[in-house]
Design an enzyme around this catalytic site. Structure first.
Site, PDB file in Angstrom:
ATOM      1  N   ASP A   1      -0.750  16.338  -1.761  1.00 41.15           N
ATOM      2  CA  ASP A   1      -1.044  15.395  -2.841  1.00 41.15           C
ATOM      3  C   ASP A   1       0.019  15.545  -3.930  1.00 41.15           C
ATOM      4  OD1 ASP A   1      -3.876  13.827  -3.876  1.00 41.15           O
ATOM      5  OD2 ASP A   1      -2.353  14.311  -5.375  1.00 41.15           O
TER       6      ASP A   1
ATOM      7  N   CYS B   1       0.620   3.280   3.202  1.00 40.37           N
ATOM      8  CA  CYS B   1       1.323   2.647   4.328  1.00 40.37           C
ATOM      9  C   CYS B   1       2.822   2.895   4.211  1.00 40.37           C
ATOM     10  CB  CYS B   1       1.029   1.153   4.376  1.00 40.37           C
ATOM     11  SG  CYS B   1      -0.637   0.766   4.969  1.00 40.37           S
TER      12      CYS B   1
ATOM     13  N   HIS C   1      -4.378   0.925   8.446  1.00 37.55           N
ATOM     14  CA  HIS C   1      -4.816   0.636   7.076  1.00 37.55           C
ATOM     15  C   HIS C   1      -6.237   0.086   7.066  1.00 37.55           C
ATOM     16  CE1 HIS C   1      -4.457  -0.529   2.808  1.00 37.55           C
ATOM     17  NE2 HIS C   1      -5.338  -1.441   3.185  1.00 37.55           N
TER      18      HIS C   1
ATOM     19  N   HIS D   1      -8.579   7.994   2.706  1.00 33.68           N
ATOM     20  CA  HIS D   1      -7.940   9.312   2.798  1.00 33.68           C
ATOM     21  C   HIS D   1      -8.975  10.377   2.501  1.00 33.68           C
ATOM     22  CE1 HIS D   1      -7.447   7.586  -1.217  1.00 33.68           C
ATOM     23  NE2 HIS D   1      -7.554   8.812  -1.696  1.00 33.68           N
TER      24      HIS D   1
ATOM     25  N   HIS E   1      -6.690   2.894   0.592  1.00 36.86           N
ATOM     26  CA  HIS E   1      -6.393   3.192   2.007  1.00 36.86           C
ATOM     27  C   HIS E   1      -7.116   4.503   2.252  1.00 36.86           C
ATOM     28  CE1 HIS E   1      -3.118   3.463   5.386  1.00 36.86           C
ATOM     29  NE2 HIS E   1      -4.049   4.389   5.617  1.00 36.86           N
TER      30      HIS E   1
ATOM     31  N   CYS F   1       0.864  -1.190   0.000  1.00 35.07           N
ATOM     32  CA  CYS F   1       0.000   0.000   0.000  1.00 35.07           C
ATOM     33  C   CYS F   1       0.891   1.228   0.000  1.00 35.07           C
ATOM     34  CB  CYS F   1      -0.917  -0.011   1.227  1.00 35.07           C
ATOM     35  SG  CYS F   1      -1.780   1.558   1.471  1.00 35.07           S
TER      36      CYS F   1
HETATM   37  P1  DGP Z   1      -8.112   8.855  -4.773  1.00 30.19           P
HETATM   38  O1  DGP Z   1      -8.347   8.942  -6.250  1.00 30.19           O
HETATM   39  O2  DGP Z   1      -9.233   9.503  -3.971  1.00 30.19           O
HETATM   40  O3  DGP Z   1      -7.784   7.457  -4.327  1.00 30.19           O
HETATM   41  O4  DGP Z   1      -6.833   9.770  -4.508  1.00 30.19           O
HETATM   42  C1  DGP Z   1      -5.541   9.283  -4.387  1.00 30.19           C
HETATM   43  C2  DGP Z   1      -4.645  10.493  -4.367  1.00 30.19           C
HETATM   44  O5  DGP Z   1      -3.382  10.082  -3.891  1.00 30.19           O
HETATM   45  C3  DGP Z   1      -4.422  11.135  -5.723  1.00 30.19           C
HETATM   46  O6  DGP Z   1      -4.925  12.473  -5.676  1.00 30.19           O
HETATM   47  C4  DGP Z   1      -2.928  11.148  -5.911  1.00 30.19           C
HETATM   48  C5  DGP Z   1      -2.395  10.844  -4.541  1.00 30.19           C
HETATM   49  N1  DGP Z   1      -1.192  10.040  -4.534  1.00 30.19           N
HETATM   50  C6  DGP Z   1      -1.008   8.843  -5.157  1.00 30.19           C
HETATM   51  N2  DGP Z   1       0.234   8.390  -4.922  1.00 30.19           N
HETATM   52  C7  DGP Z   1       0.838   9.318  -4.133  1.00 30.19           C
HETATM   53  C8  DGP Z   1       2.142   9.418  -3.561  1.00 30.19           C
HETATM   54  O7  DGP Z   1       3.018   8.559  -3.713  1.00 30.19           O
HETATM   55  N3  DGP Z   1       2.392  10.528  -2.805  1.00 30.19           N
HETATM   56  C9  DGP Z   1       1.455  11.499  -2.599  1.00 30.19           C
HETATM   57  N4  DGP Z   1       1.815  12.553  -1.851  1.00 30.19           N
HETATM   58  N5  DGP Z   1       0.217  11.437  -3.128  1.00 30.19           N
HETATM   59  C10 DGP Z   1      -0.073  10.368  -3.887  1.00 30.19           C
END
Ligand code: DGP
Length: 112
Positions: free
Chosen positions: A29, A6, A45, A98, A96, A3
């Site tokens: 993000d 995680c 998680h 958020h 996970h 994950c």
């Molecule tokens: P969702 O589509 O609601 O599952 O949003 C997942 C969000 O997580 C998306 O806006 C991009 C963000 N994201 C994905 N991988 C990473 C990462 O490695 N680091 C950070 N900071 N954000 C990430």
């Protein structure tokens, strides 16, 4: 467990962290959809709001409160949005739970 969030929580993947306590973190993000786009992520998680129990709901409440405080600190006085996606139709890409905080521009009126 494979994950990405995680791994971020464990420090195995770098992130820009704005807040951390025993229960959750707040990070930027990686693919911002607005001038301010933060994620609040519980350290435990579980996949989504569909897995909430009373204890987890308390943590999610604290996450919402913290995001609102950060929004105030960042001067989002004209408003902001806090959302969570669930499953395929909700466009959830990381399984996970958020919360997204989006702000700093006029957001779309349409939610879907
Ligand atoms: P969702 O589509 O609601 O599952 O949003 C997942 C969000 O997580 C998306 O806006 C991009 C963000 N994201 C994905 N991988 C990473 C990462 O490695 N680091 C950070 N900071 N954000 C990430």
């Amino acid at each position: 467990m494979d994950c990405i969030f995680c791994k971020i929580i464990k420090g195995e993947i770098p992130s820009t962290k704005l807040y951390e306590d025993d229960e959750f973190i707040v990070i930027k993000d990686v693919n911002p959809q607005a001038p301010v786009h933060l994620l609040a992520i519980p350290k435990e998680h579980f996949a989504s709001v569909a897995e909430l129990d009373d204890e987890r709901a308390v943590v999610v409440g604290k996450m919402i409160k913290k995001l609102a405080e950060i929004a105030k600190e960042k001067g989002l006085d004209d408003g902001f949005r806090i959302i969570t996606n669930k499953g395929k139709h909700g466009c959830q890409s990381v399984a996970h739970l958020h919360l997204h905080l989006l702000g700093g521009r006029q957001l779309d009126e349409k939610m879907g």
